[in-house]
Design a protein around this motif. Structure first.
Motif, short mmCIF file in Angstrom:
data_model
loop_
_atom_site.label_atom_id
_atom_site.label_comp_id
_atom_site.label_asym_id
_atom_site.label_seq_id
_atom_site.Cartn_x
_atom_site.Cartn_y
_atom_site.Cartn_z
N ASP A 243 -31.14 30.09 6.39
CA ASP A 243 -30.05 31.34 6.46
C ASP A 243 -30.60 31.51 4.48
OD1 ASP A 243 -29.69 31.31 7.95
OD2 ASP A 243 -27.25 31.10 8.10
N VAL A 244 -30.40 30.87 3.42
CA VAL A 244 -30.27 30.96 2.10
C VAL A 244 -32.24 31.27 1.70
CG1 VAL A 244 -30.57 30.16 0.19
CG2 VAL A 244 -29.12 29.36 1.32
N ILE A 245 -32.73 30.51 2.05
CA ILE A 245 -34.68 30.79 2.08
C ILE A 245 -34.94 32.34 3.03
CG2 ILE A 245 -34.96 28.54 0.89
CD1 ILE A 245 -36.75 28.51 3.89
N ALA A 246 -34.49 32.40 3.93
CA ALA A 246 -34.61 33.40 4.97
C ALA A 246 -34.17 34.94 4.24
CB ALA A 246 -34.37 33.97 6.84
N TYR B 209 -46.68 28.71 -3.90
CA TYR B 209 -46.34 27.45 -3.73
C TYR B 209 -46.05 27.38 -2.06
CZ TYR B 209 -42.66 23.77 -3.83
OH TYR B 209 -41.94 22.27 -4.10
N ALA B 210 -45.37 26.07 -1.67
CA ALA B 210 -45.06 26.53 -0.18
C ALA B 210 -45.06 24.29 -0.03
CB ALA B 210 -46.27 26.07 0.58
N GLY B 211 -44.65 24.13 0.64
CA GLY B 211 -43.26 22.86 1.01
C GLY B 211 -43.25 23.11 2.56
N GLN B 212 -42.34 22.38 3.44
CA GLN B 212 -41.75 21.99 4.24
C GLN B 212 -40.67 22.67 4.53
OE1 GLN B 212 -43.00 19.00 2.54
NE2 GLN B 212 -44.98 19.70 3.36
N PHE B 213 -40.52 24.47 5.17
CA PHE B 213 -39.03 25.09 5.17
C PHE B 213 -39.27 25.00 6.48
CE2 PHE B 213 -41.52 26.27 1.10
CZ PHE B 213 -40.89 25.31 -0.16
N LEU B 214 -39.99 24.86 7.40
CA LEU B 214 -39.73 25.23 8.65
C LEU B 214 -38.15 24.69 8.80
CD1 LEU B 214 -40.23 26.29 11.22
CD2 LEU B 214 -41.02 23.94 12.50
N PRO B 215 -37.15 24.53 10.08
CA PRO B 215 -35.55 24.21 10.09
C PRO B 215 -36.11 22.44 11.14
CG PRO B 215 -35.34 25.85 11.14
CD PRO B 215 -36.76 26.49 10.76
N TYR B 216 -36.59 21.42 10.00
CA TYR B 216 -36.65 20.67 11.07
C TYR B 216 -36.20 19.71 9.73
CZ TYR B 216 -41.83 19.46 8.73
OH TYR B 216 -42.11 19.56 7.61
N GLU C 168 -45.13 33.06 5.33
CA GLU C 168 -45.92 32.18 6.28
C GLU C 168 -45.22 30.51 5.96
OE1 GLU C 168 -50.51 30.77 7.49
OE2 GLU C 168 -49.90 32.25 5.60
N ALA C 169 -44.67 30.12 4.42
CA ALA C 169 -44.70 29.02 4.51
C ALA C 169 -43.11 28.66 5.30
CB ALA C 169 -44.46 28.88 3.17
N VAL D 204 -39.55 33.06 -2.44
CA VAL D 204 -39.82 33.54 -1.13
C VAL D 204 -39.69 34.79 -1.74
CG1 VAL D 204 -38.91 34.60 1.13
CG2 VAL D 204 -39.03 31.89 0.56
N ARG D 205 -37.78 35.44 -2.44
CA ARG D 205 -37.79 36.59 -3.05
C ARG D 205 -39.04 37.47 -3.80
NH1 ARG D 205 -33.29 35.41 -4.98
NH2 ARG D 205 -32.18 36.19 -2.94
N ASP D 206 -39.78 36.90 -4.52
CA ASP D 206 -40.44 37.35 -5.47
C ASP D 206 -41.51 36.71 -4.83
OD1 ASP D 206 -37.80 37.67 -6.89
OD2 ASP D 206 -38.49 35.56 -8.43
N GLY D 207 -42.42 36.22 -3.93
CA GLY D 207 -43.68 36.51 -3.41
C GLY D 207 -44.02 34.89 -3.80
N TRP D 208 -43.83 33.88 -4.93
CA TRP D 208 -44.42 33.09 -5.09
C TRP D 208 -44.89 32.17 -4.05
CZ3 TRP D 208 -41.73 29.19 -6.64
CH2 TRP D 208 -40.57 29.08 -6.54
#
Length: 424
Positions: free
Chosen positions: A398-401, A190-197, A249-250, A241-245
């Protein structure tokens, strides 16, 4: 014509056409008022879609004394906003109509840069109901919606069909399929838009609202993010992120990076805007004919999207408000709104177009998009939205990292948003 690449830019771009819209309030209805009619200047972000020029040519041919001049600012939404604000603060009357992102309405209205409008002057009842809310602040109408947008969940239909699975309707279904099916085919889950913007603000807001929470209430006056629901929304992303799905990179994806990952056949699921549908289905796409789109899922049923799009607003220093009001009526007519979709590939705000059989045959995602828009919410409303969004991005990153827990993050964000709401 293809969607503008960035979702926010797409909306802005669409609004451009709206260009000379809106009349403001009393003056808009008082067409005989001195100076109420005359030429207009429409300001928007650059990189327009091809259908705009013919629409403005039609208007200009029929209204030679009320011609619209288009001013294009940089493509970047941040640069466009900064240049608009600089001009508006100066008090000059260079711009009459502004094509603004839906998230800017509250800020511009609270600052007095755009004028309130008479609701009865525009066909708001014909619009999809939630889009009108993006154009209001403090109970008043300050803009007119022209283009809307809502997030969709794209999925690999060919793979789910092979596995005998339906597309996910809940977070648990999405998590199970992303964790177990994607690796079998060498895909990220799964991916969304996760860069900080701004895209991260959108994704976080959707997760929080899907879980039943909110970030701000009462046009920014009340901070509501320190809640179990908000923690659940942030936890959904962090757990991925923690579980890898959700791949590491996302965490660097914006709209286009995530679209390319899906279109190149590297993702099972993608959260993105409707413009992806045309691109992913085009010649040369590795997933053409192999994907579908459904509304975003939530914890135990349908989730909640954030509304995107653009609104047209009239500068408080507009020179010819009656002409501007007539132009917006023209640009929000059903005929022109149809062209917004068929020639501009932008989601219109007229509700009837989403149920038009001819359009649904040509754009099969319209019923899904309508469902998503009707269940969508605006981004947090605040006179200091730019500061609110930056705070959400910093904390969410900070949460998703995995540098902070959702519990730590919601408490921190509540403090920061409280400080913002008390300023200035």
């Amino acid at each position: 014509m293809r969607w503008m690449r960035a979702a926010g830019r797409a909306l802005l771009v669409g609004a451009v056409v709206l260009a000379g819209y809106a009349g403001f309030g009393v003056h808009a209805d008082a067409g005989a008022a001195a100076g109420a009619r005359g030429p207009l200047t429409l300001v928007t972000a650059g990189d327009l879609t091809d259908y705009l020029s013919p629409l403005l040519d039609d208007w200009n041919g029929a209204h030679p004394a009320e011609r619209v001049t288009l001013v294009e600012l940089p493509e970047s939404a941040d640069e466009t906003r900064a240049q608009m604000i600089s001009e508006l603060r100066s008090g000059r009357d260079r711009f009459d109509v502004l094509n603004i992102d839906v998230a800017w309405t509250s800020e511009f209205a609270a600052a007095g840069w755009i004028a309130p409008l008479e609701r009865g002057r525009f066909p708001l009842d014909a619009f999809l109901r939630p889009v009108v809310d993006t154009a209001t602040f403090d109970g008043r109408l300050y803009a007119v919606p022209y283009v809307t947008n809502a997030g969709l969940l794209y999925y690999r239909k060919d793979i789910l069909d092979r596995e005998g699975e339906e597309p996910p309707r809940t977070w648990p279904e999405l998590i199970r399929q992303a964790r177990t099916i994607a690796p079998k085919y060498g895909l990220d889950g799964y991916a969304g838009q996760f860069l900080p913007y701004e895209g991260l603000t959108v994704n976080v807001t959707e997760a929080v609202h899907s879980a039943g929470g909110s970030i701000l209430r009462d046009d920014g006056a009340r901070v509501t993010v320190d809640s179990d629901a908000a923690r659940a929304g942030l936890g959904f992303l962090a757990d991925g992120v923690r579980d890898g799905w959700i791949s590491r990179e996302a965490l660097g994806y914006k709209e286009e990076e995530s679209r390319r990952a899906f279109q190149d056949g590297r993702l099972l699921f993608l959260r993105n805007w409707p413009y992806v549908y045309a691109d992913a289905g085009a010649n040369g796409s590795k997933v053409a004919g192999k994907f579908g789109a459904v509304p975003l899922p939530g914890p135990d049923g349908p989730g909640t999207s954030v509304l995107g799009g653009s609104n047209l607003a009239v500068s408080s220093h507009a020179r010819h408000p009656a002409s501007a009001a007539d132009l917006i009526s023209y640009l929000t007519s059903e005929r022109v709104q149809r062209k917004v979709l068929t020639e501009g590939s932008l989601p219109p705000v007229r509700a009837a177009l989403y149920e038009d059989p001819e359009l649904v045959r040509a754009y099969p995602y319209l019923p899904t998009l309508r469902q998503s828009v009707l269940a969508a919410v605006p981004r947090p409303k605040s006179p200091r939205y730019d500061q609110v969004s930056l705070a959400v991005q910093a904390v969410a990153q900070d949460v998703i990292a995995l540098r902070q827990t959702p519990e730590q993050a919601t408490a921190r964000l509540a403090r920061e948003l409280g400080a913002i709401s008390r300023t200035g």
